[in-house]
Design an enzyme around this catalytic site. Sequence first.
Site, mmCIF file in Angstrom:
data_model
loop_
_atom_site.group_PDB
_atom_site.id
_atom_site.type_symbol
_atom_site.label_atom_id
_atom_site.label_comp_id
_atom_site.label_asym_id
_atom_site.label_seq_id
_atom_site.Cartn_x
_atom_site.Cartn_y
_atom_site.Cartn_z
ATOM 1 N N SER A 1 28.685 -17.015 -52.625
ATOM 2 C CA SER A 1 29.554 -17.997 -53.260
ATOM 3 C C SER A 1 28.756 -19.196 -53.754
ATOM 4 C CB SER A 1 30.573 -18.469 -52.218
ATOM 5 O OG SER A 1 31.202 -19.643 -52.640
ATOM 6 N N TYR B 1 32.578 -21.403 -42.877
ATOM 7 C CA TYR B 1 32.708 -20.374 -43.930
ATOM 8 C C TYR B 1 31.482 -20.409 -44.838
ATOM 9 C CZ TYR B 1 33.801 -18.867 -48.670
ATOM 10 O OH TYR B 1 33.719 -18.303 -49.912
ATOM 11 N N LYS C 1 28.134 -17.686 -45.499
ATOM 12 C CA LYS C 1 27.630 -17.179 -46.791
ATOM 13 C C LYS C 1 26.111 -17.369 -46.845
ATOM 14 C CE LYS C 1 31.416 -15.714 -48.686
ATOM 15 N NZ LYS C 1 31.642 -14.267 -48.672
#
Length: 359
Positions: free
Chosen positions: A127, A152, A156
Amino acid sequence: MAKRVLVSGGAGYIGSHVTVELIGAGYEVVVADNMSNCDMTCFEGVKKITGRDDIPFYQIDCCDYEAVTRLFDEQGIDAVIHFAAFKAVGESVAEPIMYYRNNLVSFLNILEAAKNHGGCNVLFSSSATVYGEAEDLPVTEQTPRLPATSPYGNTKQMCEDILRDVVLATAGFGGAGDSDAGVAAGGQGPVKGIALRYFNPIGAHPSALIGELPRGVPNNLVPFITQTAIGKRECLSIFGNDYPTEDGTCLRDYIDIVDLAKAHVAAVSRMIDGRMKEGYEIFNVGTGRPVSVHELVTAFEKVNGLKLNYKFAPRRPGDVVAIWADTSLANEELGWKAERSVEDTLASAWAWEKYLAGK
Ligand code: UD1
């Protein structure tokens, strides 16, 4: 024989669109999903769009290594696209253990199974969040990653690094069928990897048979817009109109979901056809065009001929002011380019919301 691609999280929003494009490009697809964040709507849609009723579907949790390795034993996988992860930023701050366990363990299991089955190509869905509040825009793949601001985002970054390290560590292993190099004990082989850094994926398939299906109140902008337009939400809040941008609202790079799915096909064929320049590569997947939140809302109203109930609200903590992609690398190396206009994408998002309402 057609190459076989495992799509973990393949019943979800991005996974279902990628499955459609892979099948369209002639790949065999195996879908794995634990259905923790979706129902069968999109998988059923995939079957309708592709006319394929026989797509192997494994309802498994990738955190279960036995289940993952059984799937590899049964299917003979040439490439994996890994989507099976939690993705809500706020929830990750509240439930870090759950996020780290799920997102890291599932990916480790995929990598271990890939390595132990003679090697495999692995595409990780990363992302733009890894860039944080970048100083120089647009961001290239060389732009330094900044410390993650949520668990989160951290998962990644960590998964990118894990993939890089596994590629490095397995580079010397002979691949399956590579008898000169000698497949290492236990049928181990090299893992090759690509991380695609998505900007903001939006929209739905032109058929309106698959799209984004958030559970509860949507966190992301476009599902909130469409749910407001259909009357499920009373009013959209635009978070912040005092940012240092032309109209005061944040700038993002909204990438159409079908374009995004096509980037996966380009990346998977690059891996499978042996066209990678390095064992581990990273590509930005965006349009290269910044669009403000207010512009997007206005474009949605215009293209769909409706008025949206919205108001300006305070900034949302954790939001970056502006981020958009330099996509030259993906354009040149993957031979891929975003094509669908933002208007078409917003029309597809609305068509999907109406399809859901009529179901
Ligand atoms: C977030 C994640 C990103 C993830 C992406 C897709 C971060 C910081 N962001 O991106 O990693 O890939 O979701 O799941 O980790 N907005 C409103 N009102 C709303 C909702 C959003 O004004 O009701 C605004 C936001 O302030 C932002 C823009 O719309 O400026 C886009 O928000 P959103 O769709 O949530 O995506 P990001 O936060 O950019």
